[in-house]
Design an enzyme around this catalytic site. Structure first.
Site, PDB file in Angstrom:
ATOM      1  N   CYS A  51      12.821  36.304 -49.324  1.00 36.74           N
ATOM      2  CA  CYS A  51      13.723  35.182 -49.087  1.00 36.74           C
ATOM      3  C   CYS A  51      12.867  33.947 -48.859  1.00 36.74           C
ATOM      4  O   CYS A  51      12.047  33.930 -47.932  1.00 36.74           O
ATOM      5  CB  CYS A  51      14.595  35.476 -47.868  1.00 36.74           C
ATOM      6  N   ASN A  52      13.047  32.930 -49.683  1.00 35.51           N
ATOM      7  CA  ASN A  52      12.265  31.712 -49.539  1.00 35.51           C
ATOM      8  C   ASN A  52      12.527  31.033 -48.205  1.00 35.51           C
ATOM      9  O   ASN A  52      11.603  30.576 -47.531  1.00 35.51           O
ATOM     10  CB  ASN A  52      12.593  30.744 -50.680  1.00 35.51           C
ATOM     11  N   THR A  53      13.794  30.964 -47.794  1.00 36.43           N
ATOM     12  CA  THR A  53      14.141  30.279 -46.553  1.00 36.43           C
ATOM     13  C   THR A  53      13.573  31.009 -45.344  1.00 36.43           C
ATOM     14  O   THR A  53      13.072  30.388 -44.402  1.00 36.43           O
ATOM     15  CB  THR A  53      15.673  30.149 -46.435  1.00 36.43           C
TER      16      THR A  53
ATOM     17  N   ASP B  50      16.105  40.438 -46.770  1.00 40.01           N
ATOM     18  CA  ASP B  50      16.627  39.157 -47.243  1.00 40.01           C
ATOM     19  C   ASP B  50      17.869  38.847 -46.426  1.00 40.01           C
ATOM     20  O   ASP B  50      18.413  39.719 -45.732  1.00 40.01           O
ATOM     21  CB  ASP B  50      16.962  39.214 -48.741  1.00 40.01           C
TER      22      ASP B  50
ATOM     23  N   CYS C  75      15.164  30.578 -54.942  1.00 39.83           N
ATOM     24  CA  CYS C  75      15.883  31.465 -54.023  1.00 39.83           C
ATOM     25  C   CYS C  75      15.981  32.817 -54.704  1.00 39.83           C
ATOM     26  O   CYS C  75      16.247  32.888 -55.916  1.00 39.83           O
ATOM     27  CB  CYS C  75      17.273  30.902 -53.727  1.00 39.83           C
TER      28      CYS C  75
END
Length: 265
Positions: free
Chosen positions: A75-77, A12, A186
């Site tokens: 981690c979504n991003t 992450d 998130c």
């Protein structure tokens, strides 16, 4: 061919992925886990997609060198920016990413209004737009970018007045819009559940995807006959920033102390 006893790499931008790591450990207690916190480059949500891709490539190379049998982008991003690139580079390596829980939230809402707390990078992505097109046609989705939350969570002080005030400022517009279901978009945000519980009515559902990611990892490992069957080794931690910062936060967010190694990538 990887061995069953090989570890799983989880990464992450910082400490948020520890919420996913906990779900993986809960579902797959025999798996040995490696965790990389790219704290020297947090937050990803304000970085360019190309920058994030480069970071994820380097971390993937590190996990490969450690003999990891799978990688989780907790981690979504990072998932938005890099998972397709990594799958192209490592077609035979199980890779699991994150995405906001639009589908279960759309199914759960009673008011027909769903709120999303996420980073700017996630909310502006084509991947998120595609999720809405696919699963949210029959509901209204209200999005709320949350600059500053990740940085405050990274300090480990989850009860600070500054964090409480910032979160309340992000949540109130969603409640005013009639949201009865909130998506935590998130991996840092599940650590805010106790705070959120005091800010929203009891009948507001709060949804994240950590458990779903653990289940997907289990499916991928089982399909390749890579599920570990022996005792797990202790989780190993690396940080691209000062290791002492992560060491100080582990007892708060991981409920266990541990040593952290410095990772220079």
């Amino acid at each position: 061919m990887a061995e069953r006893s090989a570890p799983v790499g989880v990464m992450d931008s910082g400490v948020g992925g520890l919420s996913v790591l906990a779900e993986i450990q809960r579902l797959l207690p025999s798996e040995s886990l490696l965790y990389v916190a790219d704290c020297g480059h947090v937050p990803y949500g304000e970085k360019t997609p190309d920058y994030i891709r480069q970071r994820c490539r380097r971390i993937a190379e590190f996990f490969q060198a450690q003999g990891a049998k799978a990688m989780v982008l907790a981690c979504n991003t990072a998932t938005v920016a890099a998972v397709a690139d990594l799958r192209e580079r490592y077609p035979d390596w199980p890779l699991v990413g994150m995405e906001p829980a639009v589908k279960p939230a759309a199914a759960a809402t009673r008011s027909g209004v769903v709120g999303v707390l996420a980073t700017t990078g996630t909310l502006q992505s084509a991947k998120f737009a595609a999720l809405l097109d696919r699963f949210a046609n029959d509901v209204r989705v209200v999005t709320q970018p949350c600059p500053g939350l990740v940085e405050l969570i990274e300090t480990g002080d989850l009860g600070s007045l500054q964090l409480r005030q910032l979160l309340l400022g992000y949540v109130q517009p969603l409640l005013a819009a009639g949201c009865d279901t909130l998506i935590l978009g998130c991996t840092h945000y599940p650590f805010l559940r106790p705070l959120l519980a005091g800010m929203v009515p009891a009948d507001v559902a709060i949804i994240d995807t950590g458990a779903a990611v653990a289940r997907q990892l289990k499916r991928l490992l089982a399909a390749r006959e890579l599920l570990a069957d022996g005792p797990a080794r202790d989780a190993a931690f690396w940080s691209s920033a000062d290791p002492r910062s992560l060491e100080n936060i582990l007892p708060v967010l991981w409920n266990t102390s541990g040593s952290v190694q410095r990772l220079q990538l």
